[in-house]
Structures are given as C-alpha cells and as structure tokens.
Design a protein around this motif. Structure first.
Motif, PDB file in Angstrom:
ATOM      1  N   ALA A   1       0.828  -1.205   0.000  1.00  0.00           N
ATOM      2  CA  ALA A   1       0.000   0.000   0.000  1.00  0.00           C
ATOM      3  C   ALA A   1       0.865   1.259   0.000  1.00  0.00           C
TER       4      ALA A   1
ATOM      5  N   ASN B   1       2.416   1.789  -3.485  1.00  0.00           N
ATOM      6  CA  ASN B   1       1.541   1.948  -4.647  1.00  0.00           C
ATOM      7  C   ASN B   1       0.495   3.043  -4.516  1.00  0.00           C
ATOM      8  N   MET B   2       0.369   3.625  -3.328  1.00  0.00           N
ATOM      9  CA  MET B   2      -0.643   4.658  -3.123  1.00  0.00           C
ATOM     10  C   MET B   2       0.021   6.004  -2.878  1.00  0.00           C
TER      11      MET B   2
ATOM     12  N   LEU C   1      -3.884  10.108  -2.344  1.00  0.00           N
ATOM     13  CA  LEU C   1      -4.868   9.044  -2.203  1.00  0.00           C
ATOM     14  C   LEU C   1      -5.008   8.612  -0.745  1.00  0.00           C
ATOM     15  N   LEU C   2      -3.901   8.525  -0.030  1.00  0.00           N
ATOM     16  CA  LEU C   2      -3.951   8.183   1.390  1.00  0.00           C
ATOM     17  C   LEU C   2      -4.715   9.250   2.177  1.00  0.00           C
TER      18      LEU C   2
END
Length: 268
Positions: free
Chosen positions: A196, A199-200, A204-205
């Motif tokens: 996570a 890739n994020m 987005l988080l």
C-alpha cells in the motif's frame, strides 16, 4: 501462559504485510509457525528472523493458485510439527488495470482472482480440516476485505471473491463446529502494508483518511492482533464471524466529513 502454546499455525501469504505481522505475533505467543508464500526467499527469511528471536518457524513455497501446492503446504506443516491447529488463509490478489467494472472486467482476470482469493480458502480448509479433527479441533481464519461489504467503481472480481470468503467462512463454521473447529474471518480496510505504501500516493492516502472515523490509518499489526485473538482460546466461543477492522471508514453516512467541514466554515 502464552496464547498460542501447543498450537501449530500455517500462514499463507506470510512473507510480508499482514501475514508476516501475524506470523511474528503468533510465534511470540508460543506457536510453531509455517510461513507459506510464493516469495519463498521472503518466507524463509521471515522464519529465520523468528527463530533468531527465540521462536520456532519455517518458510516454504506456496502457489495459492495450485491445488497441489496448497495440499503440499498443509502436509508439510503436519510432517514438520506433527499436527496443524491453526490455518490463516491470507493470500489475496488484486489488479487495478484488469479488474474493472462489470462491463469491462477482464474475464481471465475474474477467473484468476476467484481461484486465488476464494478457491484457495476452500482448498486450504479442505486439506487442513481432517488433520484438525485428528488433533482434536482447530481454528481457521480467513482474510476477507471491506470490499466484500461495500461496492466500488472498479475491482468487481476482487469484491465478489471477498464476499465469497465471508460466506464460505460461515459454511465452514456451520459444517465443522461439532468437530471443535472454529472458522472466522477478518475484513481489513486500508492497511499500510508495504504494498500500500509503495503503490498509493500521498493524495490518495489523504483521501482515505478524510473518511476514517479514527485520525490514522491501520497497520499490519492491527490485523495481526485480531487474527491472533481469533486463533487463540480466548475466542473459543466465536465462530462464523467476520470482524471488520477498518478504522470506522465505512461506519457513517458518507457525507459526514463534508458536512463537518461545512459547519466549520459556517462558524468562521
């Protein structure tokens, strides 16, 4: 007394993230642990670290898309430690490029995710249950997902497979409860696993954080501690349940954060 004394656990997808956290926690609580993963080097490294810290573990290869490989992992666990009392079905795949909406989902990807995310849970349980019966009982824990409860713009195959895990958990609990076998699942929300984090994006988080009831994201240990509890005798009267560990992200009317912001602006 440690929570997992005299227990033997097979953890699939145990080389990193939630599986690795769970393996470490179970080993610290006295379990003998088999870490099974496609990344066999990672599984063996994790086991070596547990052994160096005074625990007992071994790493093995697992292809969760292969019936033979799943059976081999279960049989290895029994041969290595004499029994299996705990199974954590934790392998799961997702693909944001191919697993799209209903009209556009890649059908080969649908089949792949159903095989790895759902059928592997069936097969792991299928092969472990006879050994658990022989051992006098056991606990099976499956990794579901909040995607099994709440729909999304994409990942229709992933969501459907995880909903299947939720229901399969109930079937296993119903059919083998009289054999002293419990089966439960855990449904994570966004958890800050290495995957996570890699890739994020920060944006987005932050978007996910906006809708959490709690002011932080989950860590792999948050799932690990839940699985540890479900595997232990402390949860001996809990079966057929899926525990949602998601920071309250799905708890409220989705307009609540925006309404709170609107109220703050009105008070200025």
């Amino acid at each position: 007394m440690a929570k997992m004394n005299d227990k033997v656990a097979l953890i699939t997808g145990g080389a990193s993230g939630i599986g690795l956290s769970t393996a470490n926690l179970m080993a610290k609580e006295g379990a003998k642990v088999v870490i099974a993963d496609f990344n066999v080097d990672g599984a063996k490294a994790a086991a070596e670290q547990i052994n160096a810290q005074g625990g007992e573990a071994v790493g093995v290869f697992l292809d969760a898309g292969s019936e033979a490989s799943i059976k081999e992992a279960v049989e290895f666990t029994v041969q290595q430690y004499g029994k299996i009392t705990t199974l954590f079905n934790n392998v799961g795949l997702t693909n944001l490029k191919k697993d799209l909406d209903v009209v556009n989902v890649d059908l080969d990807e649908w089949d792949r995710l159903m095989n790895v995310n759902l059928k592997s849970v069936l097969l792991g349980s299928r092969f472990a249950i006879p050994h658990m019966i022989q051992a006098g009982g056991g606990s099976i824990i499956n990794t579901a997902s909040m995607a099994g409860f709440a729909s999304d713009a994409i990942r229709v195959a992933y969501g459907a497979s995880k909903a299947g895990v939720v229901n399969l958990t109930k079937y296993i609990a119903t059919q083998y409860g009289k054999n002293n076998i419990r089966c439960n699942a855990v449904a994570p929300g966004l958890i800050l696993t290495p995957a996570a984090k890699n890739n994020m994006s920060a944006e987005l988080l932050d978007m996910f954080a906006k809708y959490n009831a709690l002011p932080y994201h989950g860590e792999p240990e948050d799932i690990g501690y839940t699985v540890l509890f479900l595997a232990s005798d402390e949860a001996k009267f809990i079966t057929g349940q899926t525990i949602q560990v998601e920071g309250g992200h799905y708890l409220a009317n989705p307009t609540v954060p925006d309404f709170q912001q609107l109220m703050k602006m009105a008070q200025q």
